[in-house]
Design a protein around this motif. Sequence first.
Motif, PDB file in Angstrom:
ATOM      1  N   PRO A  32      36.962  34.241  50.602  1.00 42.86           N
ATOM      2  CA  PRO A  32      37.853  35.113  49.835  1.00 42.86           C
ATOM      3  C   PRO A  32      38.944  34.351  49.094  1.00 42.86           C
ATOM      4  O   PRO A  32      39.409  34.797  48.043  1.00 42.86           O
ATOM      5  CB  PRO A  32      38.427  36.061  50.893  1.00 42.86           C
ATOM      6  N   VAL A  33      39.346  33.193  49.621  1.00 41.59           N
ATOM      7  CA  VAL A  33      40.332  32.364  48.910  1.00 41.59           C
ATOM      8  C   VAL A  33      39.761  31.905  47.578  1.00 41.59           C
ATOM      9  O   VAL A  33      40.438  31.948  46.539  1.00 41.59           O
ATOM     10  CB  VAL A  33      40.741  31.148  49.778  1.00 41.59           C
ATOM     11  N   LEU A  34      38.507  31.466  47.597  1.00 47.70           N
ATOM     12  CA  LEU A  34      37.832  31.066  46.361  1.00 47.70           C
ATOM     13  C   LEU A  34      37.791  32.217  45.365  1.00 47.70           C
ATOM     14  O   LEU A  34      38.101  32.042  44.178  1.00 47.70           O
ATOM     15  CB  LEU A  34      36.411  30.611  46.682  1.00 47.70           C
ATOM     16  N   ILE A  35      37.424  33.393  45.836  1.00 43.91           N
ATOM     17  CA  ILE A  35      37.311  34.553  44.949  1.00 43.91           C
ATOM     18  C   ILE A  35      38.665  34.928  44.359  1.00 43.91           C
ATOM     19  O   ILE A  35      38.781  35.207  43.158  1.00 43.91           O
ATOM     20  CB  ILE A  35      36.675  35.728  45.710  1.00 43.91           C
ATOM     21  N   ASP A  36      39.702  34.916  45.171  1.00 42.29           N
ATOM     22  CA  ASP A  36      41.048  35.212  44.661  1.00 42.29           C
ATOM     23  C   ASP A  36      41.455  34.202  43.584  1.00 42.29           C
ATOM     24  O   ASP A  36      42.038  34.572  42.558  1.00 42.29           O
ATOM     25  CB  ASP A  36      42.060  35.192  45.803  1.00 42.29           C
ATOM     26  N   ARG A  37      41.159  32.941  43.817  1.00 40.59           N
ATOM     27  CA  ARG A  37      41.551  31.885  42.885  1.00 40.59           C
ATOM     28  C   ARG A  37      40.834  32.012  41.548  1.00 40.59           C
ATOM     29  O   ARG A  37      41.403  31.664  40.491  1.00 40.59           O
ATOM     30  CB  ARG A  37      41.273  30.521  43.513  1.00 40.59           C
ATOM     31  N   LEU A  38      39.614  32.508  41.563  1.00 42.77           N
ATOM     32  CA  LEU A  38      38.815  32.559  40.337  1.00 42.77           C
ATOM     33  C   LEU A  38      38.959  33.861  39.557  1.00 42.77           C
ATOM     34  O   LEU A  38      38.413  33.973  38.457  1.00 42.77           O
ATOM     35  CB  LEU A  38      37.340  32.335  40.678  1.00 42.77           C
ATOM     36  N   GLN A  39      39.668  34.825  40.104  1.00 35.02           N
ATOM     37  CA  GLN A  39      39.866  36.074  39.376  1.00 35.02           C
ATOM     38  C   GLN A  39      40.539  35.792  38.040  1.00 35.02           C
ATOM     39  O   GLN A  39      41.530  35.075  37.960  1.00 35.02           O
ATOM     40  CB  GLN A  39      40.719  37.046  40.196  1.00 35.02           C
ATOM     41  N   GLY A  40      39.990  36.341  36.977  1.00 41.62           N
ATOM     42  CA  GLY A  40      40.577  36.177  35.654  1.00 41.62           C
ATOM     43  C   GLY A  40      40.188  34.895  34.938  1.00 41.62           C
ATOM     44  O   GLY A  40      40.581  34.701  33.775  1.00 41.62           O
ATOM     45  N   GLN A  41      39.432  34.012  35.590  1.00 43.20           N
ATOM     46  CA  GLN A  41      38.995  32.774  34.947  1.00 43.20           C
ATOM     47  C   GLN A  41      37.768  33.040  34.063  1.00 43.20           C
ATOM     48  O   GLN A  41      37.138  34.090  34.132  1.00 43.20           O
ATOM     49  CB  GLN A  41      38.652  31.725  36.011  1.00 43.20           C
TER      50      GLN A  41
END
Length: 227
Positions: A57-66
């Motif tokens: 989930p950390v990865l997913i949060d970081r990539l939101q909006g990229q």
Amino acid sequence: MTRRGIRAACSLMLGLTLALGEGHFVGSAMALPKLPPKSEVVRFYGENGWQRIEQWPVLIDRLQGQSVQTKLASVNAFFNQLRFVDDIDVWHVEDYWATPFEFLGVGAGDCEDFAMAKYLTLRELGVPDDQLRLHYVKYIPYDQFHMVVTWAPTPTTPPVVLDNIVKTIEPASKRNDLLPIYSFNGSHLWISKLNGTGREVGESSRLSLWENWQQRLENGTLRDPRG
């Protein structure tokens, strides 16, 4: 997939053919399930397994909006850190589609586990389902069945391949080492070519391992690798 998985893949193809006229549709909507209980994860996979699962989930949060390209590259690299190991050596069965929680928990899996985890993560990041396909192919150098993910922004755009053998994302046109067999996504199934064209043959819910994988993911089921 190694030679041990060829027989299972052939059985899957036979089962797929027989199932095309029956079965029920499972909705194509994908969402990241909540994390399983830490105590259960640690009991099955240890503290390291829990730490790997927490990073998803950390990865997913970081990539939101990229950008989509950033999402593809980051998701591909994240899962390609894990080890390739045959199902028989991890789960003690010839063919098992591990959920991403199980895959991250043990830190190892076969080609289906890499591909399914990447596919689900990209769907959760908002990449449209009609741009993604899970491709069953034959990896020609080893004469082995294999699974990869492809992405193309439109049906007429040449796709790129996300793979755990060739770890860089490459255009499908350059992957002469892959022989396509069939492909599917959350809603459709094709007898396909790697360039994205192919004949649609049914709904992906008629693929029994795919349906079972979705149910176990939704239920948060964890398999103990110790048997």
